[in-house]
Each structure stands twice: as structure tokens, then as C-alpha cells.
Write an enzyme that holds these catalytic residues in place. Sequence first.
Site, short mmCIF file in Angstrom:
data_model
loop_
_atom_site.label_atom_id
_atom_site.label_comp_id
_atom_site.label_asym_id
_atom_site.label_seq_id
_atom_site.Cartn_x
_atom_site.Cartn_y
_atom_site.Cartn_z
N SER A 123 30.71 79.44 -19.74
CA SER A 123 29.68 79.80 -20.72
C SER A 123 29.50 81.32 -20.80
O SER A 123 29.28 81.87 -21.88
CB SER A 123 28.35 79.13 -20.36
OG SER A 123 28.46 77.73 -20.42
N GLN B 50 38.50 79.24 -10.28
CA GLN B 50 38.33 77.82 -9.98
C GLN B 50 39.01 77.44 -8.66
O GLN B 50 38.44 76.70 -7.86
CB GLN B 50 38.87 76.99 -11.15
CG GLN B 50 38.04 77.13 -12.41
CD GLN B 50 38.77 76.66 -13.67
OE1 GLN B 50 40.01 76.61 -13.70
NE2 GLN B 50 38.02 76.32 -14.71
N GLY C 277 24.66 75.97 -21.39
CA GLY C 277 25.20 76.17 -20.05
C GLY C 277 25.24 77.66 -19.74
O GLY C 277 25.23 78.50 -20.66
N ALA C 278 25.32 78.00 -18.44
CA ALA C 278 25.35 79.41 -18.06
C ALA C 278 26.32 79.66 -16.91
O ALA C 278 26.18 80.64 -16.18
CB ALA C 278 23.94 79.88 -17.67
N CYS D 209 38.85 71.35 -16.07
CA CYS D 209 39.01 70.63 -17.32
C CYS D 209 40.48 70.38 -17.64
O CYS D 209 40.80 69.58 -18.53
CB CYS D 209 38.34 71.39 -18.47
SG CYS D 209 38.91 73.09 -18.66
N SER E 71 30.50 80.03 -15.44
CA SER E 71 31.53 81.03 -15.71
C SER E 71 32.13 80.87 -17.11
O SER E 71 32.38 81.86 -17.81
CB SER E 71 32.63 80.95 -14.65
OG SER E 71 33.21 79.66 -14.62
N GLY F 226 42.84 83.12 -17.29
CA GLY F 226 42.52 83.65 -15.98
C GLY F 226 41.45 82.89 -15.22
O GLY F 226 41.21 83.15 -14.04
N GLN F 227 40.78 81.91 -15.88
CA GLN F 227 39.69 81.20 -15.22
C GLN F 227 40.17 80.40 -14.01
O GLN F 227 39.41 80.17 -13.07
CB GLN F 227 38.99 80.25 -16.21
CG GLN F 227 38.14 80.93 -17.25
CD GLN F 227 39.00 81.59 -18.32
OE1 GLN F 227 39.94 80.98 -18.82
NE2 GLN F 227 38.70 82.83 -18.66
#
Length: 418
Positions: free
Chosen positions: A190, A120, A185-186, A50, A188, A115-116
Site C-alpha cells: 500500500s 518479503q 491498507g497501509a 501474492c 508495504s 523488488g518487493q
Amino acid sequence: MSVLAIGLSHRTAPVALLERVSVTGDALAKLLHDVQDDPCVAEAMVVSTCNRVEVYVTVDRFHAAVTAVSRLLGVHSGVPVEELTPHLYVHYEERAVEHLFSVVCGLDSMVVGEGQILGQVRRSLKLAQRRGTVGATLNELVQQALRVGKRAHHETGIDQAGASLVTAGLTLAGDLAGRRALVVGAGSMSSLAAATLARAGVTDIVVANRTYDRGARLAESVGGRAVGFSAVADELAGADLVITCTGAGRHVITPGMLTRPVFLLDLALPHDIDPAVRDVPGVTLVDLETIQDSGIGAREGDAVESVRALVAEELRAYLDAERASRVTPTVVALRSKAADVVESELGRLLMRVPHLDERARDEVTMTVQRVVDKLLHEPTVRVKRLATCPGGDHYAEALRELFDLDPKMPEAVREVEL
């Protein structure tokens, strides 16, 4: 081969343009293969989040590769390359490595320190590995970048300096305790959203997901309940706040679905929520543009400076090792040629003095080998050390010229090593 990075991010392009360029699923795999299939490109990896869309490639022709990758980004996004080009950045060789290290540490994120991005980039590498578009150069570089990112998060306070997109967005929602939340959504992001809501005191959390079982597992982890995707409209009727991040590529929430005041946080790209919901009375929509404009995550401080210093340190170490590795095949070729000369001359000597017993032969052989090793030791140690300096490739070229080494031999050695 040199590393080239071409892309656009929240720093260079409006979120609306990032939304148009963003690729996921089959479209991402198609872009990856089309880039790798270009004659200018040897290896390829695509990072699409994103915050950014970036293409990392190894090339031997800079200008041709920049043109090719830029064209493919335009073709796959439907954005004319003339419109896309002003927002693209290009990093080459050392700058490309430094940029990737900064990205995985969260220094280049919309929310500094998040940290995402580590996960990714890891998923981007795994996709490229499965599709066979990365070789030794990109694989080793990205693996090292991931280690740098882990080190930054373990050894500095960057996690505290920044937040996640979830927590940044929710700072605009006010007190969350006792409110009813719907997570759509489910994945990471979410999962992070659900955990953040639970920690904030939200006691009624509903998870809606296309795959019910996956949604149920997430809901169970936070003491909530799961519903199917078709139930989103019904659940909106009772929700106080909604967080969406589905990657559906279309609007899953539209103005006609909203019947009461609600806080909406859209973390998807392309957007999950139709921006027109802002016209519905009592509805507040926070999306990536809102977070970007608010400057919530753009924090500076000692932790950020510590990570920048760490990146500089790791960059120097990586470049030193990479430069040294370039001269290693030449050194191996030199020693191989020396060994061939020793073997040939010893064979000639022993034919002339066949009366030497086995012990004498061994002593002569060891003496000749020691002489050659000692003569080559200092030059090879020095050339490896000098190779870590800028322009170090010239020393390998000098060795090949001085000792009349086969120009193809170093590459043959390199291929064996890989």
C-alpha cells in the site's frame, strides 16, 4: 542435511488456487511450526506472497520430506493433496539454492524484476528466526540469497526491466493525473501504491487502514488524508480509483458498496474485492489474475540475462564454499589427531633425554611440528580444493579412512564451529 524447496506459484497454479493455499499471520506461524516439528525436517522457513507459497526445509530423507511437507500444505489450506500435487514444484540441493536466488532477484515474479520480494523473503526469515525454526544452514543460505538479490538490483538494470505489481496494474487505468484515489491498507504494498499514485499526479489520496495511526503516517507522506477502516464505504462514493492490499482474508469491498464508475486494483491474496463487482455497470476490476493474463510484467531483455548470469555466478560460488565447508571439519580432525601424536611422541622423547636444556627442547618441538605441518599442508590444501568439485565429499571420506579418524569427530568439530 540437504536443502529442499516445495511450493507453488503463479507459474504452476491458477491464482484461485494460490488464494486458497495462501497463509498469513497466525496461520503462517502454525504452518511453519508444524513443518519444523515433522521428524523428517531439521529446519524450516515459509515464504507466502501474492505470487507464491513456498516451504524451504533442511532434510536428510528426500522422499519422506516431500510427502510430509505436501501433506501439511494440504492440511493447512484445506485443499486435498491430490488436487494440490499437480501444481507443486520440488527443488532439491543445488536446484533449491538456484531457485531461491532467482526468486529474490525477481526473475520468478509475476512482474519480472519487482523488488518487493526481497522484503518479503527477509520478513519470512525473521519470522523463522523468531520462532526458532531455522538453524545455520537455512539462515546462511537465505542471508546469502538476500545479498544476491541486492546485488542484482544494484548492478543490473532489472529494476527498469520490470515494474511492481502496482505499476503493472495501474497501466490499465489510463491517465491518473487529477483523479481521486483511495488506498485501502497501509502495509508495504500500500505504501508503494500511495507513492506511485503521488508520482503519477494524483493529488487527492485517501488512506483507509484498520490502525488509524499507521494509515495517518502513510497519508502524511504523500500529502493525503487518513480515515478509519469503517469509512471505506463512504470514501468509495467519491473515489475514481481504488487500490487494496490488506491481508484481511475476506472481501472488504463488495458490489453493494459501489454506486458509481470506478477503477479497482486488488493486489491482495486472498482477494480484498469480491470478483462479483465486475457485474456492476462502470466498474473495472484488475486483480492478480488480470495482471497474470495480460503478461504486462513478463518482460525479457539484456537486464534479465545479466541477472541470470549473476545468479549462475553466485550459485557456483555458494556451492564451492558449501562443499569446502563440508571437508573442513575432517581437516580439523586430521590436524587435531596429528597434534595429539606430536604431543605424545615429544613427551616420550623428552622423558628419554631429560638432560636437554630448555632451548634444545624448544628447537626439537618446533622441528617436529614443522615436519608434521609440511607433510599435512599439501594434502589439506588439495582436499579443500577438490572438495569444491562434484563428488568432493569422497575426498573427506578417504581422509577419514586413510588416517583412521573417528567418524564422529568431524561432526563434533562442526557443532563447535556453529
